[in-house]
Design an enzyme around this catalytic site. Structure first.
Site, PDB file in Angstrom:
ATOM      1  N   ASP A   1      -6.919  17.473   9.090  1.00 42.84           N
ATOM      2  CA  ASP A   1      -5.558  17.092   8.114  1.00 42.84           C
ATOM      3  C   ASP A   1      -4.976  15.648   8.577  1.00 42.84           C
ATOM      4  OD1 ASP A   1      -2.525  18.422   7.268  1.00 42.84           O
ATOM      5  OD2 ASP A   1      -3.452  16.571   6.475  1.00 42.84           O
TER       6      ASP A   1
ATOM      7  N   ASP B   1      -4.719  10.887   3.000  1.00 40.66           N
ATOM      8  CA  ASP B   1      -4.403  12.160   3.374  1.00 40.66           C
ATOM      9  C   ASP B   1      -5.505  13.315   3.142  1.00 40.66           C
ATOM     10  OD1 ASP B   1      -1.669  14.472   2.754  1.00 40.66           O
ATOM     11  OD2 ASP B   1      -3.214  14.593   4.190  1.00 40.66           O
TER      12      ASP B   1
HETATM   13  C1  LIG Z   1      -4.497  21.286   4.990  1.00 39.82           C
HETATM   14  C2  LIG Z   1      -2.730  21.538   4.998  1.00 39.82           C
HETATM   15  C3  LIG Z   1      -2.175  20.248   4.263  1.00 39.82           C
HETATM   16  N1  LIG Z   1      -1.851  19.053   4.590  1.00 39.82           N
HETATM   17  C4  LIG Z   1      -1.294  18.213   3.923  1.00 39.82           C
HETATM   18  N2  LIG Z   1      -1.183  16.958   4.488  1.00 39.82           N
HETATM   19  N3  LIG Z   1      -1.028  18.354   2.784  1.00 39.82           N
HETATM   20  C5  LIG Z   1      -1.187  19.726   2.136  1.00 39.82           C
HETATM   21  N4  LIG Z   1      -0.633  19.960   0.816  1.00 39.82           N
HETATM   22  C6  LIG Z   1      -1.611  20.489   2.944  1.00 39.82           C
HETATM   23  C7  LIG Z   1      -1.999  21.989   2.428  1.00 39.82           C
HETATM   24  C8  LIG Z   1      -1.131  23.080   2.633  1.00 39.82           C
HETATM   25  C9  LIG Z   1      -1.427  24.381   1.879  1.00 39.82           C
HETATM   26  C10 LIG Z   1      -2.489  24.692   1.216  1.00 39.82           C
HETATM   27  C11 LIG Z   1      -3.449  23.386   0.942  1.00 39.82           C
HETATM   28  C12 LIG Z   1      -3.138  22.212   1.430  1.00 39.82           C
HETATM   29  N5  LIG Z   1      -4.582  23.556   0.081  1.00 39.82           N
HETATM   30  C13 LIG Z   1      -5.527  22.390  -0.265  1.00 39.82           C
HETATM   31  C14 LIG Z   1      -6.283  22.283   0.804  1.00 39.82           C
HETATM   32  C15 LIG Z   1      -6.903  20.725   0.772  1.00 39.82           C
HETATM   33  O1  LIG Z   1      -8.268  20.532   1.505  1.00 39.82           O
HETATM   34  C16 LIG Z   1      -8.614  19.093   1.629  1.00 39.82           C
HETATM   35  C17 LIG Z   1      -4.818  24.670  -0.423  1.00 39.82           C
HETATM   36  C18 LIG Z   1      -4.213  25.070  -1.918  1.00 39.82           C
HETATM   37  C19 LIG Z   1      -4.656  25.650  -3.006  1.00 39.82           C
HETATM   38  C20 LIG Z   1      -4.016  25.615  -4.132  1.00 39.82           C
HETATM   39  C21 LIG Z   1      -3.005  24.773  -4.429  1.00 39.82           C
HETATM   40  C22 LIG Z   1      -2.538  23.777  -3.685  1.00 39.82           C
HETATM   41  C23 LIG Z   1      -3.155  23.948  -2.269  1.00 39.82           C
HETATM   42  C24 LIG Z   1      -4.459  25.980   0.244  1.00 39.82           C
HETATM   43  C25 LIG Z   1      -2.944  25.745   0.608  1.00 39.82           C
END
Ligand SMILES: CCc1nc(N)nc(N)c1-c1ccc2c(c1)N(CCCOC)[C@H](c1ccccc1)CC2
Length: 339
Positions: free
Chosen positions: A38, A224
């Protein structure tokens, strides 16, 4: 290519073009974890064996058990981190972490509070932040900085390929130390990061079709790899959605009538003197659910408060189209057309 020639690849899995993650190990003997690499954050965390049974999301994911690792070093300092889609809390530990075959002794967080929303939807266990040290919580030296200080990489860069469809094998690739010519064509266009210590660049405008509608005075774009979608200021994205005839869903997502998809305009981002265009193929997620087709738009409105915001976040659907090189030596980002 193995670390011997200065580059280290890690294959990634693509889940529904929305989540991309790869495998690392922590501890001796190795405990395996799936993590998102990330660029929007700079800390490593995985669920902890001490996670309370109240957190269902801990039990649907792999958990690190310090008592089973002979190289574990106690720390115990508190930890919490916020993402756009959710946050986690826990405490620090130290152990041997292996990424792409390269071992580092790393301070990371054992997460003991993993909210079901949204982590019950996460196909990955944890997050490995590839951001700069100055955005690292608790001032922890990030994994990639520890790898760079071993002077085994050909170049102090890493590159990310995200595949465009889940059936494409592999679903993506992270290369530490270089790029993978198998995943891009043409040459890279580079642009300096807009401020020291963040994977973000100055954007000159966002156009829909031929018309520059947003970010006309210039704005910031965060590249990102941890975000699934493209986000922009809520007001701009709602105008963009109206322009393409999308309708807003309850939880902030947008859909379009699948019959109209082929006539949708392209969206172009002006970055570093070049134009990066996404066509409807790049920004529409076409899914068949219960026999009917749902065409969701992979743009979301997100207002990031000043001083960080207002910003646009270019996430997985942008990176799937433009193979991205993150260059720590020259503090620049390079894009090439992904294959
Ligand atoms: C990787 C950490 C992170 N880092 C940054 N910079 N931005 C964000 N938004 C995240 C983040 C946090 C939590 C989750 C996430 C992403 N998810 C997306 C993966 C993306 O993989 C590339 C999944 C998801 C599923 C359903 C609806 C929303 C999101 C699980 C939950």
């Amino acid at each position: 290519p193995s670390p011997s020639n200065g580059t280290a690849p890690t294959p990634l899995t693509n889940y529904l073009d929305a989540q991309y993650y790869g495998e690392i190990s922590i501890g001796s003997p190795a405990q395996m974890f799936n993590v998102v690499f990330d660029t929007g954050s700079a800390n490593l965390w995985v669920p902890s064996s001490n996670c309370s049974p109240l957190y269902t999301a801990c039990f649907t994911h792999n958990r690190y058990d310090a008592s089973k690792s002979r190289t574990h070093i106690e720390n115990g300092t508190g930890f919490s981190i916020q993402y756009a889609s959710g946050n986690v809390r826990g405490f620090l530990s130290e152990d041997v972490v292996v990424v792409g075959g390269i071992p580092v002794v790393q301070v990371f967080a054992e997460v003991t509070a993993l909210p079901a929303i949204p982590f019950i939807f996460a196909k990955f266990d944890g997050v490995l932040g590839m951001g700069y040290p100055n955005v690292a919580i608790d001032g922890i030296t990030p994994v990639f900085d520890r790898i760079m200080s071993q002077h085994i990489l050909k170049e102090d860069v890493f590159s990310v390929y995200y595949s465009k469809d889940p059936m494409h094998k592999p679903g993506g690739e992270l290369v530490l130390g270089g790029t993978d010519p198998g995943y891009y064509t043409g040459t890279f266009n580079y642009m300096g990061t807009s401020q020291a210590g963040k994977w973000e660049v100055n954007m000159k405008g966002v156009s829909v079709g031929e018309e520059r509608l947003f970010c006309k005075e210039g704005c910031t774009a965060v590249i990102d790899t941890g975000s699934s979608y493209i986000t922009g200021p809520a007001s701009s994205v709602s105008v963009l959605m109206k322009t393409i005839g999308a309708t807003e869903l309850a939880e902030g997502g947008y859909t379009v009538n699948c019959d109209l998809v082929k006539s949708l305009p392209s969206v172009t981002f002006q970055l570093g003197g070049h134009e990066y265009t996404l066509t409807e193929e790049d920004y529409i997620l076409w899914q068949s659910q219960f026999g009917e087709d749902i065409c969701s738009v992979t743009f979301r409105g997100l207002d990031v408060p000043p001083p960080t915001g207002p910003i646009w976040i270019l996430g997985a659907n942008f990176i799937a189209r433009y193979y991205t090189e993150f260059d720590r030596h020259n503090n620049r980002i390079g894009f090439a057309t992904a294959v």
